[in-house]
Design a protein around this motif. Sequence first.
Motif, PDB file in Angstrom:
ATOM      1  N   ALA A  24       0.830  -1.202   0.000  1.00 27.88           N
ATOM      2  CA  ALA A  24       0.000   0.000   0.000  1.00 27.88           C
ATOM      3  C   ALA A  24       0.865   1.252   0.000  1.00 27.88           C
ATOM      4  N   SER A  25       0.373   2.287  -0.655  1.00 30.88           N
ATOM      5  CA  SER A  25       1.072   3.572  -0.665  1.00 30.88           C
ATOM      6  C   SER A  25       0.072   4.688  -0.888  1.00 30.88           C
ATOM      7  N   GLY A  26       0.482   5.899  -0.532  1.00 32.92           N
ATOM      8  CA  GLY A  26      -0.356   7.066  -0.776  1.00 32.92           C
ATOM      9  C   GLY A  26      -1.291   7.438   0.359  1.00 32.92           C
ATOM     10  N   PHE A  27      -1.203   6.741   1.477  1.00 29.87           N
ATOM     11  CA  PHE A  27      -2.012   7.084   2.638  1.00 29.87           C
ATOM     12  C   PHE A  27      -1.319   6.567   3.897  1.00 29.87           C
ATOM     13  N   THR A  28      -1.834   7.003   5.048  1.00 31.33           N
ATOM     14  CA  THR A  28      -1.239   6.602   6.325  1.00 31.33           C
ATOM     15  C   THR A  28      -1.739   5.199   6.661  1.00 31.33           C
ATOM     16  N   PHE A  29      -0.978   4.228   6.193  1.00 34.18           N
ATOM     17  CA  PHE A  29      -1.402   2.823   6.239  1.00 34.18           C
ATOM     18  C   PHE A  29      -1.829   2.386   7.640  1.00 34.18           C
ATOM     19  N   SER A  30      -1.072   2.770   8.638  1.00 35.37           N
ATOM     20  CA  SER A  30      -1.309   2.273   9.999  1.00 35.37           C
ATOM     21  C   SER A  30      -2.629   2.762  10.582  1.00 35.37           C
ATOM     22  N   SER A  31      -3.258   3.724   9.939  1.00 32.77           N
ATOM     23  CA  SER A  31      -4.487   4.320  10.483  1.00 32.77           C
ATOM     24  C   SER A  31      -5.755   3.704   9.912  1.00 32.77           C
ATOM     25  N   TYR A  32      -5.618   2.773   9.009  1.00 37.25           N
ATOM     26  CA  TYR A  32      -6.799   2.263   8.306  1.00 37.25           C
ATOM     27  C   TYR A  32      -6.939   0.752   8.365  1.00 37.25           C
ATOM     28  N   ASN A  33      -8.202   0.321   8.336  1.00 38.61           N
ATOM     29  CA  ASN A  33      -8.506  -1.091   8.229  1.00 38.61           C
ATOM     30  C   ASN A  33      -8.138  -1.574   6.831  1.00 38.61           C
ATOM     31  N   MET A  34      -7.732  -2.821   6.757  1.00 37.89           N
ATOM     32  CA  MET A  34      -7.379  -3.436   5.478  1.00 37.89           C
ATOM     33  C   MET A  34      -8.151  -4.732   5.322  1.00 37.89           C
ATOM     34  N   ARG A  35      -8.504  -5.040   4.103  1.00 34.99           N
ATOM     35  CA  ARG A  35      -9.317  -6.221   3.838  1.00 34.99           C
ATOM     36  C   ARG A  35      -8.823  -6.966   2.613  1.00 34.99           C
ATOM     37  N   TRP A  36      -9.069  -8.268   2.625  1.00 35.01           N
ATOM     38  CA  TRP A  36      -8.908  -9.110   1.439  1.00 35.01           C
ATOM     39  C   TRP A  36     -10.285  -9.598   1.014  1.00 35.01           C
ATOM     40  N   TYR A  37     -10.581  -9.420  -0.250  1.00 29.38           N
ATOM     41  CA  TYR A  37     -11.788  -9.955  -0.872  1.00 29.38           C
ATOM     42  C   TYR A  37     -11.360 -10.957  -1.944  1.00 29.38           C
ATOM     43  N   ARG A  38     -12.325 -11.733  -2.378  1.00 29.09           N
ATOM     44  CA  ARG A  38     -12.089 -12.599  -3.526  1.00 29.09           C
ATOM     45  C   ARG A  38     -13.346 -12.677  -4.375  1.00 29.09           C
ATOM     46  N   GLN A  39     -13.099 -12.955  -5.647  1.00 31.58           N
ATOM     47  CA  GLN A  39     -14.207 -13.114  -6.584  1.00 31.58           C
ATOM     48  C   GLN A  39     -13.879 -14.230  -7.554  1.00 31.58           C
ATOM     49  N   SER A  40     -14.746 -15.206  -7.622  1.00 28.64           N
ATOM     50  CA  SER A  40     -14.571 -16.285  -8.578  1.00 28.64           C
ATOM     51  C   SER A  40     -15.580 -16.116  -9.704  1.00 28.64           C
ATOM     52  N   SER A  50     -10.370  -9.463   7.281  1.00 25.80           N
ATOM     53  CA  SER A  50     -10.110  -8.046   7.529  1.00 25.80           C
ATOM     54  C   SER A  50      -9.261  -7.891   8.775  1.00 25.80           C
ATOM     55  N   ILE A  51      -8.480  -6.829   8.790  1.00 21.96           N
ATOM     56  CA  ILE A  51      -7.670  -6.502   9.962  1.00 21.96           C
ATOM     57  C   ILE A  51      -7.783  -5.007  10.187  1.00 21.96           C
ATOM     58  N   SER A  52      -8.184  -4.642  11.381  1.00 18.87           N
ATOM     59  CA  SER A  52      -8.377  -3.223  11.673  1.00 18.87           C
ATOM     60  C   SER A  52      -7.048  -2.555  11.980  1.00 18.87           C
ATOM     61  N   TRP A  53      -7.099  -1.241  12.107  1.00 21.93           N
ATOM     62  CA  TRP A  53      -5.876  -0.503  12.428  1.00 21.93           C
ATOM     63  C   TRP A  53      -5.405  -0.822  13.845  1.00 21.93           C
ATOM     64  N   LEU A  54      -6.325  -1.419  14.645  1.00 22.38           N
ATOM     65  CA  LEU A  54      -5.972  -1.872  15.988  1.00 22.38           C
ATOM     66  C   LEU A  54      -5.668  -3.366  16.032  1.00 22.38           C
ATOM     67  N   ASP A  55      -5.543  -3.977  14.845  1.00 18.70           N
ATOM     68  CA  ASP A  55      -5.234  -5.400  14.716  1.00 18.70           C
ATOM     69  C   ASP A  55      -6.372  -6.330  15.132  1.00 18.70           C
ATOM     70  N   SER A  56      -7.596  -5.830  15.102  1.00 20.09           N
ATOM     71  CA  SER A  56      -8.743  -6.705  15.286  1.00 20.09           C
ATOM     72  C   SER A  56      -9.003  -7.431  13.968  1.00 20.09           C
ATOM     73  N   ILE A  57      -9.190  -8.746  14.043  1.00 20.38           N
ATOM     74  CA  ILE A  57      -9.241  -9.583  12.839  1.00 20.38           C
ATOM     75  C   ILE A  57     -10.560 -10.334  12.742  1.00 20.38           C
ATOM     76  N   THR A  58     -11.091 -10.415  11.525  1.00 22.13           N
ATOM     77  CA  THR A  58     -12.251 -11.256  11.264  1.00 22.13           C
ATOM     78  C   THR A  58     -12.003 -12.057   9.997  1.00 22.13           C
ATOM     79  N   TYR A  59     -12.645 -13.217   9.921  1.00 19.39           N
ATOM     80  CA  TYR A  59     -12.537 -14.106   8.766  1.00 19.39           C
ATOM     81  C   TYR A  59     -13.911 -14.560   8.316  1.00 19.39           C
ATOM     82  N   ALA A  60     -14.018 -14.833   7.030  1.00 18.63           N
ATOM     83  CA  ALA A  60     -15.194 -15.534   6.537  1.00 18.63           C
ATOM     84  C   ALA A  60     -15.178 -16.947   7.096  1.00 18.63           C
ATOM     85  N   ASP A  61     -16.353 -17.495   7.350  1.00 12.88           N
ATOM     86  CA  ASP A  61     -16.435 -18.849   7.907  1.00 12.88           C
ATOM     87  C   ASP A  61     -15.728 -19.862   7.015  1.00 12.88           C
TER      88      ASP A  61
END
Length: 111
Positions: A24-40, A50-61
Amino acid sequence: QVKLVESGGGSVQPGGSLRLSCAASGFTFSSYNMRWYRQSSGKERELVASISWLDSITYADSVKDRFTISRDNTKNTVNLQMNSLKPEDTATYYCNSRHYWGKGTLVTVSS
């Protein structure tokens, strides 16, 4: 400008592993949530992890206990370690932050 660049996709046999990275570039990375999506093919884009800026994590089942999301705020990267891959994990994987998207990296799981 904001850029998200995915890497690490490829072809793997069922049961194998891959590690995706998003630079990632162009923004203050540590301040934002980040996510992975997929599409088939023929399906809607779905949130994988997803992982929040506070390192809270969630996953699809569907990927719990197989995938691990992590972030490195010193390198402005978010990673997705994918283990025990299944054919149904085949998809293009996208990195996301707010309304910004990468171009995706293709993961193919096939014997």
